[in-house]
Design an enzyme around this catalytic site. Sequence first.
Site, PDB file in Angstrom:
ATOM      1  N   CYS A   1       0.839  -1.200   0.000  1.00 36.91           N
ATOM      2  CA  CYS A   1       0.000   0.000   0.000  1.00 36.91           C
ATOM      3  C   CYS A   1       0.878   1.256   0.000  1.00 36.91           C
ATOM      4  O   CYS A   1       1.553   1.517  -0.985  1.00 36.91           O
ATOM      5  CB  CYS A   1      -0.986  -0.046   1.154  1.00 36.91           C
ATOM      6  SG  CYS A   1      -2.377   1.094   0.943  1.00 36.91           S
TER       7      CYS A   1
ATOM      8  N   HIS B   1      -3.588  -5.178  -0.161  1.00 41.44           N
ATOM      9  CA  HIS B   1      -3.149  -5.695   1.139  1.00 41.44           C
ATOM     10  C   HIS B   1      -3.214  -7.226   1.158  1.00 41.44           C
ATOM     11  O   HIS B   1      -4.066  -7.813   1.816  1.00 41.44           O
ATOM     12  CB  HIS B   1      -4.026  -5.119   2.253  1.00 41.44           C
ATOM     13  CG  HIS B   1      -3.721  -3.706   2.606  1.00 41.44           C
ATOM     14  ND1 HIS B   1      -2.661  -3.343   3.402  1.00 41.44           N
ATOM     15  CD2 HIS B   1      -4.340  -2.553   2.251  1.00 41.44           C
ATOM     16  CE1 HIS B   1      -2.639  -2.030   3.546  1.00 41.44           C
ATOM     17  NE2 HIS B   1      -3.646  -1.518   2.847  1.00 41.44           N
TER      18      HIS B   1
ATOM     19  N   GLU C   1      -1.312  -9.055   2.720  1.00 47.22           N
ATOM     20  CA  GLU C   1      -0.994  -9.497   4.082  1.00 47.22           C
ATOM     21  C   GLU C   1      -2.225  -9.563   4.975  1.00 47.22           C
ATOM     22  O   GLU C   1      -2.188 -10.166   6.069  1.00 47.22           O
ATOM     23  CB  GLU C   1       0.055  -8.565   4.704  1.00 47.22           C
ATOM     24  CG  GLU C   1      -0.463  -7.343   5.432  1.00 47.22           C
ATOM     25  CD  GLU C   1      -0.955  -6.201   4.554  1.00 47.22           C
ATOM     26  OE1 GLU C   1      -1.105  -5.085   5.071  1.00 47.22           O
ATOM     27  OE2 GLU C   1      -1.208  -6.430   3.346  1.00 47.22           O
TER      28      GLU C   1
END
Length: 232
Positions: free
Chosen positions: A88, A176, A178
């Site tokens: 990001c 994102h 993650e």
Amino acid sequence: MRVLVVENFADTGLGEVGVALAEKGAEIDLRKTHAGDPLPVDASGHDAMVVLGGAQNALDDAACPYFPALLDLIRAFEAKDRGVLGICLGSQLIARAFGGRNQIGGATEFGWHEVRRAEVAEPDPVFEGLPDRFPIFQWHDDTFSLPPGAVRLAGNDVAANQAFRIGRAVYGFQFHFEASRPLVRSWSTTFAHLIAGRNPDWPDRLEGEMEKHGAQADAVGLAIARAWTGVI
């Protein structure tokens, strides 16, 4: 393996990246730059670097005076052929570090949205084997142009440059990956005041979107995290 983690915003978390690094037995050197932690002076003490996201924009040097030093450090890691992962805001900073143009606003996404893998991504060691299309968690307003020489790996209709690679092991991800379901649930509580301003219906949408997209997004996210740790 010693990995520098730059936390630009409190309570963001490593999510799937943390899982993959733990599997490798990595030592994490967390620098909370948003709270004043200093950055290393060079890349000599680390094998790789992770630059996490945040609510700032990538040009906000006034609010984040460490940004110019972070850009230098990103370039230093790349010059030593050491892995860099930006997520990001982290991806936007990597783009800036290598000559991309940051666009503030105009590319808003929040929640799970589809991303399409670029054709050139097939031989890439991080993207090979991923589905051609997959849902993944998004939370951003900004985007960027690709730096000269960067390889575009994924995009969608809102942000053409959702993932890219520079050199061998510098990767930027606008999305994102993650953000596993537990991390999204945590963000939904920790950052409820930020989310409510623009997505007041999120508490009503969360469970349905998570049930529809969460399992596939988690699987893709962990696959990306494991593949990136493999190229460090």
